[in-house]
Design a protein around this motif. Structure first.
Motif, short mmCIF file in Angstrom:
data_model
loop_
_atom_site.label_atom_id
_atom_site.label_comp_id
_atom_site.label_asym_id
_atom_site.label_seq_id
_atom_site.Cartn_x
_atom_site.Cartn_y
_atom_site.Cartn_z
N ASP A 70 0.94 -1.08 -0.05
CA ASP A 70 -0.06 0.10 0.05
C ASP A 70 0.97 1.47 0.05
O ASP A 70 2.02 1.33 0.73
CB ASP A 70 -0.87 0.01 1.26
CG ASP A 70 -1.90 -1.06 1.33
OD1 ASP A 70 -2.20 -1.51 0.22
OD2 ASP A 70 -2.75 -1.17 2.23
N GLU A 71 0.61 2.26 -0.87
CA GLU A 71 1.21 3.55 -0.67
C GLU A 71 0.31 4.41 0.17
O GLU A 71 -0.86 4.49 0.28
CB GLU A 71 0.84 4.20 -1.96
CG GLU A 71 1.79 3.24 -3.23
CD GLU A 71 1.79 4.19 -4.39
OE1 GLU A 71 1.28 5.31 -4.50
OE2 GLU A 71 2.43 3.45 -5.28
N ILE A 72 1.25 5.17 1.17
CA ILE A 72 0.84 5.94 2.38
C ILE A 72 1.25 7.24 2.42
O ILE A 72 2.22 7.33 1.60
CB ILE A 72 0.73 5.19 3.62
CG1 ILE A 72 2.39 5.00 3.90
CG2 ILE A 72 0.30 3.61 3.89
CD1 ILE A 72 2.78 4.70 5.35
N THR A 73 0.70 7.98 3.16
CA THR A 73 1.27 9.39 3.58
C THR A 73 1.18 9.58 4.94
O THR A 73 0.30 9.06 5.56
CB THR A 73 0.24 10.37 2.86
OG1 THR A 73 0.13 10.40 1.47
CG2 THR A 73 0.77 11.89 3.19
N MET A 79 5.87 10.40 1.74
CA MET A 79 4.86 9.64 1.12
C MET A 79 5.61 8.34 0.67
O MET A 79 6.93 8.34 0.60
CB MET A 79 4.53 10.12 -0.30
CG MET A 79 3.55 11.25 -0.15
SD MET A 79 3.09 12.04 -1.54
CE MET A 79 2.39 10.90 -2.47
N GLY A 80 5.40 7.00 0.83
CA GLY A 80 5.93 5.90 0.61
C GLY A 80 5.24 4.73 0.36
O GLY A 80 3.91 4.75 0.70
N ILE A 95 8.68 1.90 5.44
CA ILE A 95 8.18 2.30 4.16
C ILE A 95 9.38 2.60 3.30
O ILE A 95 10.44 2.77 3.86
CB ILE A 95 7.11 3.59 4.19
CG1 ILE A 95 7.92 4.65 4.79
CG2 ILE A 95 5.85 3.23 5.05
CD1 ILE A 95 7.21 6.22 4.93
N GLU A 96 9.05 2.32 1.99
CA GLU A 96 10.34 2.50 0.92
C GLU A 96 9.70 4.01 0.32
O GLU A 96 8.74 4.03 -0.19
CB GLU A 96 10.07 1.49 -0.09
CG GLU A 96 11.16 1.68 -1.00
CD GLU A 96 11.22 0.49 -2.01
OE1 GLU A 96 11.92 -0.42 -1.67
OE2 GLU A 96 10.69 0.64 -3.06
N THR A 97 10.64 4.93 0.37
CA THR A 97 10.04 6.24 0.32
C THR A 97 10.61 6.87 -1.30
O THR A 97 10.10 7.76 -1.86
CB THR A 97 10.74 7.52 1.16
OG1 THR A 97 12.11 7.14 1.03
CG2 THR A 97 10.07 7.15 2.42
N SER A 98 11.67 5.90 -1.86
CA SER A 98 12.09 6.42 -3.32
C SER A 98 12.39 5.53 -4.19
O SER A 98 12.71 4.25 -3.78
CB SER A 98 13.09 7.53 -2.88
OG SER A 98 14.46 7.24 -2.38
N SER A 99 12.89 5.90 -5.28
CA SER A 99 13.38 4.85 -6.12
C SER A 99 14.77 4.31 -5.50
O SER A 99 15.21 3.10 -6.30
CB SER A 99 13.41 5.41 -7.64
OG SER A 99 14.49 6.43 -7.59
N SER A 113 -2.82 8.93 5.59
CA SER A 113 -3.84 8.21 4.74
C SER A 113 -3.29 7.19 4.07
O SER A 113 -1.82 7.03 3.99
CB SER A 113 -4.34 9.31 3.77
OG SER A 113 -3.37 9.71 2.82
N ILE A 114 -4.36 6.36 3.32
CA ILE A 114 -3.82 5.39 2.51
C ILE A 114 -4.01 5.62 1.27
O ILE A 114 -5.21 5.90 0.70
CB ILE A 114 -4.25 3.95 2.88
CG1 ILE A 114 -3.70 3.42 4.24
CG2 ILE A 114 -3.91 2.69 1.75
CD1 ILE A 114 -4.48 2.07 4.54
N ASP A 115 -3.04 5.80 0.26
CA ASP A 115 -3.32 6.42 -1.13
C ASP A 115 -3.71 5.46 -2.08
O ASP A 115 -4.01 5.59 -3.31
CB ASP A 115 -2.12 7.37 -1.45
CG ASP A 115 -1.77 8.22 -0.56
OD1 ASP A 115 -2.82 8.75 0.12
OD2 ASP A 115 -0.50 8.65 -0.34
N THR A 116 -3.34 4.11 -1.79
CA THR A 116 -3.83 2.93 -2.88
C THR A 116 -5.00 2.94 -2.88
O THR A 116 -5.90 2.58 -1.97
CB THR A 116 -3.10 1.88 -1.96
OG1 THR A 116 -1.72 1.84 -2.12
CG2 THR A 116 -3.24 0.56 -3.22
#
Length: 144
Positions: A70-73, A79-80, A95-99, A113-116
């Motif tokens: 899931d992508e979260i904030t 964001m990650g 969480i993994e935050t970047s590439s 929030s959950i952005d997924t």
């Protein structure tokens, strides 16, 4: 002199009658005040307290339904993507935050929030029947 005394006596009796009426009115007035206070307390409950507790329950359910991927904030704006969930006493997630795969460990309460967007399972479509306003089946025009 007797008239003067009689005048005072009548005025005193009138004042006594007014005080008796006020005393009778005050008991009814105290019930009115109690009712007003009860209405104000009920309004505070329904306007302030109840919506806040419902929102708190929804946020807790959202945080408990978190899944890997899931992508979260976070509440800090980070964001990650969720990499792992630890359900021990630390109650944290990674969480993994970047590439370049930067990992950050945060507490579960820090999720804003959950952005997924999760897809709901498709409902089976049943043959819809025409119904009137009062939920009675309408007769088709062809049956006449």
């Amino acid at each position: 002199m007797n008239l003067h005394l009689l005048g005072i006596k009548f005025a005193g009796e009138a004042a006594g009658a007014a005080n008796a009426a006020d005393a009778a009115g005050q008991t009814g007035g105290s019930y009115t005040i109690l009712i007003i206070y009860a209405v104000i307390i009920a309004a505070f409950y329904f306007i302030l307290i109840r919506p806040q507790s419902k929102k708190k329950k929804q946020e807790e359910a959202m945080r408990n339904n978190l899944e890997i991927g899931d992508e979260i904030t976070t509440i800090g704006g980070i964001m990650g993507k969720v990499v792992s969930i630890k359900d021990d006493e630390s109650n944290s997630i990674v969480i993994e935050t970047s590439s370049n795969r930067t990992h950050i460990r945060i507490k579960r309460w820090a999720i804003s929030s959950i952005d997924t967007v999760k897809e709901l399972p498709a409902k089976t479509t049943e043959k819809s029947e025409k119904k009137s306003f009062f939920s009675r089946k309408k007769k088709d025009d062809t049956e006449k």
